[in-house]
Enzyme design. Structure first.
Site, PDB file in Angstrom:
ATOM      1  N   GLU A   9      11.527  -2.032   5.594  1.00  0.00           N
ATOM      2  CA  GLU A   9      11.622  -1.919   4.140  1.00  0.00           C
ATOM      3  C   GLU A   9      13.034  -2.252   3.679  1.00  0.00           C
ATOM      4  OE1 GLU A   9       9.352   1.859   3.334  1.00  0.00           O
ATOM      5  OE2 GLU A   9       9.979   1.378   1.294  1.00  0.00           O
TER       6      GLU A   9
ATOM      7  N   ALA B 215       0.856  -1.180   0.000  1.00  0.00           N
ATOM      8  CA  ALA B 215       0.000   0.000   0.000  1.00  0.00           C
ATOM      9  C   ALA B 215       0.897   1.237   0.000  1.00  0.00           C
ATOM     10  CB  ALA B 215      -0.926  -0.017   1.209  1.00  0.00           C
TER      11      ALA B 215
ATOM     12  N   SER C 278      12.509   8.653   2.837  1.00  0.00           N
ATOM     13  CA  SER C 278      13.684   8.178   3.570  1.00  0.00           C
ATOM     14  C   SER C 278      14.626   7.419   2.648  1.00  0.00           C
ATOM     15  CB  SER C 278      13.239   7.263   4.722  1.00  0.00           C
ATOM     16  OG  SER C 278      12.506   6.176   4.219  1.00  0.00           O
TER      17      SER C 278
ATOM     18  N   GLN D   8      17.362   4.083   2.809  1.00  0.00           N
ATOM     19  CA  GLN D   8      17.724   2.935   3.619  1.00  0.00           C
ATOM     20  C   GLN D   8      19.044   2.342   3.154  1.00  0.00           C
ATOM     21  OE1 GLN D   8      14.133   4.008   4.332  1.00  0.00           O
ATOM     22  NE2 GLN D   8      14.055   2.793   2.487  1.00  0.00           N
TER      23      GLN D   8
END
Ligand SMILES: *[C@@H]1O[C@H](CO)[C@@H](O)[C@H](O)[C@H]1NC(C)=O
Ligand SMILES: *[C@@H]1O[C@H](CO)[C@@H](O)[C@H](O)[C@H]1NC(C)=O
Ligand SMILES: *[C@@H]1O[C@H](CO)[C@@H](O)[C@H](O)[C@H]1NC(C)=O
Length: 478
Positions: free
Chosen positions: A180, A63, A212, A214
């Protein structure tokens, strides 16, 4: 717990055998008691689960902020992906995302109905009950105010309850950045067939999203033991994973507000001036992020790579310029110590996209060799361009992104070199999709989530020998 399980196993095996005999006996001779009906359920489960040795399916909903997607995968007992017809995964999407229905949770959940129907078709009917379905929401829901995102998630849980799939309240959540990151690490190493090998043979990943960025890579057990402790409540630097019989210590960190869209806001906020040296000459407008408007225009002399870089270095230092550990990336974050698991870096999302759009990689290559310095070379050119000229020089860049092209490229270079400490000439791999059994699969987190669902000790772990099958049944029984 383990001991306990063995005891249950010892009790269950004879029980299963007895009830199997009872099960096949003509029904009028079967005693009428509730134990038998429980055992029948168990047995039905067992028969279903025996089938699982060749077919296991998992359904993952992603989502996102702009839309919702469903991924369906089928794994064999070795955790290898198996074709379903001509496809190696189900992939369908709808727009807009759940967060567009902030005021109407029911409508939000209903937007997933077509995707759920696709998943029900993808997974054979008799497998629905043993197929986990999980939902991970990312940036969009994270930003909603009040309890809007909780109410949407609850509506989605209610929707999934109406299907026959296996579901669980904890499987419908907002993912945090480090989840994630670790799922992406799993997905990429899975597609490269690295999982199950020593950590030194895995690749590290960097994923530049909108909100963000990562980084995740596997480190040695010794380095993991020396990882700095973080205060209670903060995500630890190191996660332990067990996949394909191998234990990994995964360094993972998500830098909130350093994704590409968020970084633009930070860079625009460095100098309170409206004129910013990262903006292409000829632009005058407003940039909005997180509900805040930034007035933006280019200096009369146009954009400058060097001056832009100075601002970005200030933005990267952030509010925490000191390093409490031996080595940091930026903002006071431990760098994980480096090592073999970071030697080969797969770098994706906006890094790949901008590189393709400005043309230093060919977008028909879904995996492309590159170096951090390539972003600098591209930035040098972009920063000397006016907005008007950029329209024809960079036809692949969206009009809304064009004024920020110099900024984006300088940021990407500075993030890799000054932020993550990579040598400018280090070989890195830009990645969009990875070929797996002749099929291009997205290098994205849902596959990692699917692998986790198949690997965790949750009653659906690999079912390869009789002993394991019975164990799967006993866990279902508990
Ligand atoms: C089993 O026993 C229950 C209560 O003892 C009874 O209501 C039910 O009809 C019985 N079922 C059969 C199939 O005999
Ligand atoms: C950590 O810092 C030391 C000393 O400053 C340096 O020699 C070493 O290369 C650094 N290691 C990493 C992985 O950055
Ligand atoms: C990109 O690669 C494709 C396929 O290899 C090739 O046909 C095309 O000419 C390349 N484009 C550029 C701009 O090099």
């Amino acid at each position: 717990m383990h001991r306990f399980r063995e005891v249950i196993l010892v009790l269950l095996i004879p029980l299963l055998l007895v009830s199997f005999v009872l099960f096949v006996m003509p029904s009028e001779r079967a005693p009428n008691d509730s134990v038998l009906s429980t055992n029948r359920k168990l047995l039905a489960n067992y028969v279903l689960r025996a089938d699982l040795s060749s077919n296991r399916y998992v359904v993952i909903f992603d989502a996102g902020s702009s839309g919702s997607r469903v991924h369906g995968f089928r794994f064999d007992q070795n955790l290898d992906l198996v074709y379903v017809g001509k496809e190696i995964q189900l992939f369908e999407q709808v727009w807009p995302g759940l967060s567009s229905y902030a005021d109407n949770p029911k409508e939000a959940a209903d937007s997933l109905v077509p995707l759920l129907e696709d998943a029900e078709e993808f997974v054979p009917k008799d497998m629905h009950q043993v197929t986990p379905v999980k939902v991970g929401a990312t940036a969009g829901l994270r930003l909603l105010e009040g309890d809007a995102s909780d109410r949407i998630l609850q509506a989605v849980r209610d929707l999934l309850e109406t299907s026959n799939f296996m579901t669980n309240d904890d499987w419908v959540t907002v993912l945090d950045g480090s989840q994630e990151g670790s799922y992406l690490w799993m997905a990429i190493n899975y597609l490269l067939t690295n999982l199950g090998k020593d950590y030194s043979e895995t690749v590290g990943v960097v994923d530049l999203g909108g909100g963000s960025v990562q980084m995740a890579y596997a480190i040695s057990e010794a380095d993991a033991a020396n990882a700095p402790e973080l205060p209670e409540g903060e995500d630890p630097y190191v996660k332990e994973l067990s996949i394909k019989g191998t234990k990994y210590y995964l360094y993972v960190h998500s830098y909130l507000n350093y994704g590409l869209s968020a970084a633009r806001a930070q860079i625009l906020g460095v100098a309170k001036d409206v004129e910013n040296p990262c903006i292409l000459a000829g632009y005058n407008g407003v940039y909005t992020y997180g509900g805040i408007d930034y007035k933006v225009s280019a200096p009369s002399s146009g954009s400058s790579m060097d001056k832009c870089r100075e601002q970005i270095l200030i933005a990267l230092k952030g509010s925490n310029p000191t390093c409490p550990y031996k080595n940091c990336t930026f903002g006071g974050v431990w760098n994980g110590g480096g090592g073999d698991g970071q030697e080969n870096l797969y770098v994706g999302s906006y890094f790949y996209d901008r590189a393709g759009q400005v043309g230093f990689i060919n977008e028909s290559d879904r995996v492309a060799a590159s170096r951090p310095i390539d972003f600098q070379v591209a930035a040098e050119r972009a920063c000397q361009t006016t907005l008007e000229d950029a329209k024809s020089i960079y036809p692949g860049v969206d009009a809304a992104d064009l004024p920020y092209l110099c900024m984006d490229l300088v940021y990407e270079h500075t993030l890799l070199v000054d932020g993550f400490g990579l040598q400018p000439l280090k070989d890195i791999t830009l990645v969009k999709q990875i070929e797996y059994q002749g099929y291009l699969v997205e290098a994205a987190w849902p596959l990692g989530s699917a692998i986790e669902a198949m690997s965790l000790d949750n009653g659906i772990k690999p079912v390869s020998s009789l002993g394991n099958r019975i164990e799967a049944v006993s866990q279902a029984a508990i």
